[in-house]
Design a protein around this motif. Structure first.
Motif, PDB file in Angstrom:
ATOM      1  N   VAL A  69      40.026  44.233  40.683  1.00 35.69           N
ATOM      2  CA  VAL A  69      40.466  43.621  40.003  1.00 35.69           C
ATOM      3  C   VAL A  69      39.793  41.925  40.259  1.00 35.69           C
ATOM      4  O   VAL A  69      39.633  41.088  39.266  1.00 35.69           O
ATOM      5  CB  VAL A  69      42.036  43.269  39.943  1.00 35.69           C
ATOM      6  CG1 VAL A  69      42.516  42.590  40.891  1.00 35.69           C
ATOM      7  CG2 VAL A  69      42.407  42.605  38.646  1.00 35.69           C
TER       8      VAL A  69
ATOM      9  N   SER B  69      32.783  44.187  38.173  1.00 34.14           N
ATOM     10  CA  SER B  69      32.665  43.869  36.607  1.00 34.14           C
ATOM     11  C   SER B  69      31.247  44.171  36.175  1.00 34.14           C
ATOM     12  O   SER B  69      31.054  44.943  35.244  1.00 34.14           O
ATOM     13  CB  SER B  69      33.008  42.550  36.329  1.00 34.14           C
ATOM     14  OG  SER B  69      34.305  42.066  36.853  1.00 34.14           O
TER      15      SER B  69
ATOM     16  N   PRO C 263      42.213  46.980  38.134  1.00 34.21           N
ATOM     17  CA  PRO C 263      42.099  46.271  36.825  1.00 34.21           C
ATOM     18  C   PRO C 263      42.645  47.063  35.910  1.00 34.21           C
ATOM     19  O   PRO C 263      42.919  48.260  35.944  1.00 34.21           O
ATOM     20  CB  PRO C 263      40.587  46.260  36.557  1.00 34.21           C
ATOM     21  CG  PRO C 263      39.944  47.130  37.406  1.00 34.21           C
ATOM     22  CD  PRO C 263      40.973  47.622  38.656  1.00 34.21           C
TER      23      PRO C 263
ATOM     24  N   SER D 224      41.953  49.126  32.889  1.00 34.73           N
ATOM     25  CA  SER D 224      40.584  49.991  32.784  1.00 34.73           C
ATOM     26  C   SER D 224      40.900  51.454  32.084  1.00 34.73           C
ATOM     27  O   SER D 224      41.863  52.078  32.174  1.00 34.73           O
ATOM     28  CB  SER D 224      39.727  49.962  33.881  1.00 34.73           C
ATOM     29  OG  SER D 224      38.636  50.610  33.759  1.00 34.73           O
TER      30      SER D 224
END
Ligand code: ASP
Length: 292
Positions: free
Chosen positions: A158, A164, A187, A189
């Motif tokens: 996260v 990312s 996160p 997702s």
């Protein structure tokens, strides 16, 4: 003018070109292609690998590099980021390499269209040169193609701009991505999520271990890290004799992210990532300053 805010700024053809250039720079030291270029680095957050890697890459291609240390700059006197950037641009550099804790900073500076902006890490949003060097390391390891390979990203996903950018790029390259983390590190997702590392060990070709980014969490997450490490540390016992490529963007928290013993294991390619980072950043500088 081309910028690098995230890897989606590059077309597939440009990514193929970057991989080819990085490979050829690794095989033969290139001529001083950027001998008349000057770059400025502007790092508002700490860095060991990325800043020195950019500097080595630029110098290997003959470019000059000027560093501005924001902790000793007029940012301390209240000058805005945009004004600092505009003043640096007035000196006519050929590009500015920027790292900042805010996700939007590279985009905001790129939109000023004064000089090419290269994102060297922004908040938890993007770290495109790390994703590209990781792709290069995997392509090299698997002999040219990562399509259909499965990677597990393990740890503080996260908070991680490496995750990312990596997720966006590796998906685009046709990889399967599994996320492995405790709840507080996971996160939002649509990717497959796992709490137990053991559940993915027989499914993956690559593990990317990540550091717990305590500086990006507001509250204390664990009383101590022994419990976290007992579940997520990549140890020799966990790896067994599986042929898994082990990556980590650094800094590695020894015996929390990866065990001492595993860091010495040939399957762990952390220093290859660092080495490849220079060649990939050379390719990126060539693309942005010469080819675009
Ligand atoms: N060096 C990487 C970054 O800047 C990862 C980390 O700090 O854990 O995002």
């Amino acid at each position: 003018m081309q910028h690098l805010v995230d890897t989606n700024d590059f077309s597939n053809a440009q990514i193929t070109q970057l991989l080819q250039d990085a490979k050829s720079f690794k095989a033969h030291r290139p001529p001083q292609l950027l001998h008349d270029k000057l770059l400025i680095t502007l790092f508002f957050e700490a860095s060991t690998r990325t800043r020195s890697s950019f500097e080595v890459a630029a110098k290997r291609l003959g470019a000059s590099v000027v560093h501005l240390d924001p902790s000793r700059s007029s940012a301390k006197k209240g000058e805005s980021l945009e004004d600092t950037f505009a003043n640096l641009c007035a000196m006519e550099p050929d590009g500015i390499i920027v790292r900042h804790s805010h996700n939007d900073t590279p985009k905001i500076l790129a939109n000023m269209q004064s000089t090419p902006v290269i994102n060297a890490g922004a908040g938890n949003y993007a770290h495109p040169t790390q994703a590209l060097l990781d792709l290069f390391t995997m392509v090299e390891h698997f002999g040219g193609n990562v399509e259909g390979k499965t990677i597990a990203i393990v740890g503080d996903i996260v908070s991680s701009r490496v995750a990312s950018s990596g997720i966006r790029l590796f998906r685009r390259m046709g990889m399967n991505i599994l996320l492995v983390a405790p709840e507080q590190f996971m996160p939002d997702s649509t990717l497959k999520q796992y709490k137990n590392l053991e559940d993915v060990m027989d499914k993956v070709d690559v593990i990317m271990s990540l550091r717990a980014q305590l500086e990006r969490h507001e509250k204390e997450l664990f009383e101590d890290y022994d419990d976290y490490a007992s579940q997520y540390c990549i140890s020799k016992k966990r790896m067994g004799d599986r042929k898994i490529l082990l990556l980590h963007p650094g800094p590695v928290m020894r015996n929390i992210d990866i065990s001492d013993e595993m860091l010495e294991d040939p399957r762990c390619q952390v220093l290859t990532q660092v080495k490849n980072g220079v060649f990939m950043r050379m390719a990126i500088l060539k693309l942005l300053l010469l080819d675009s």
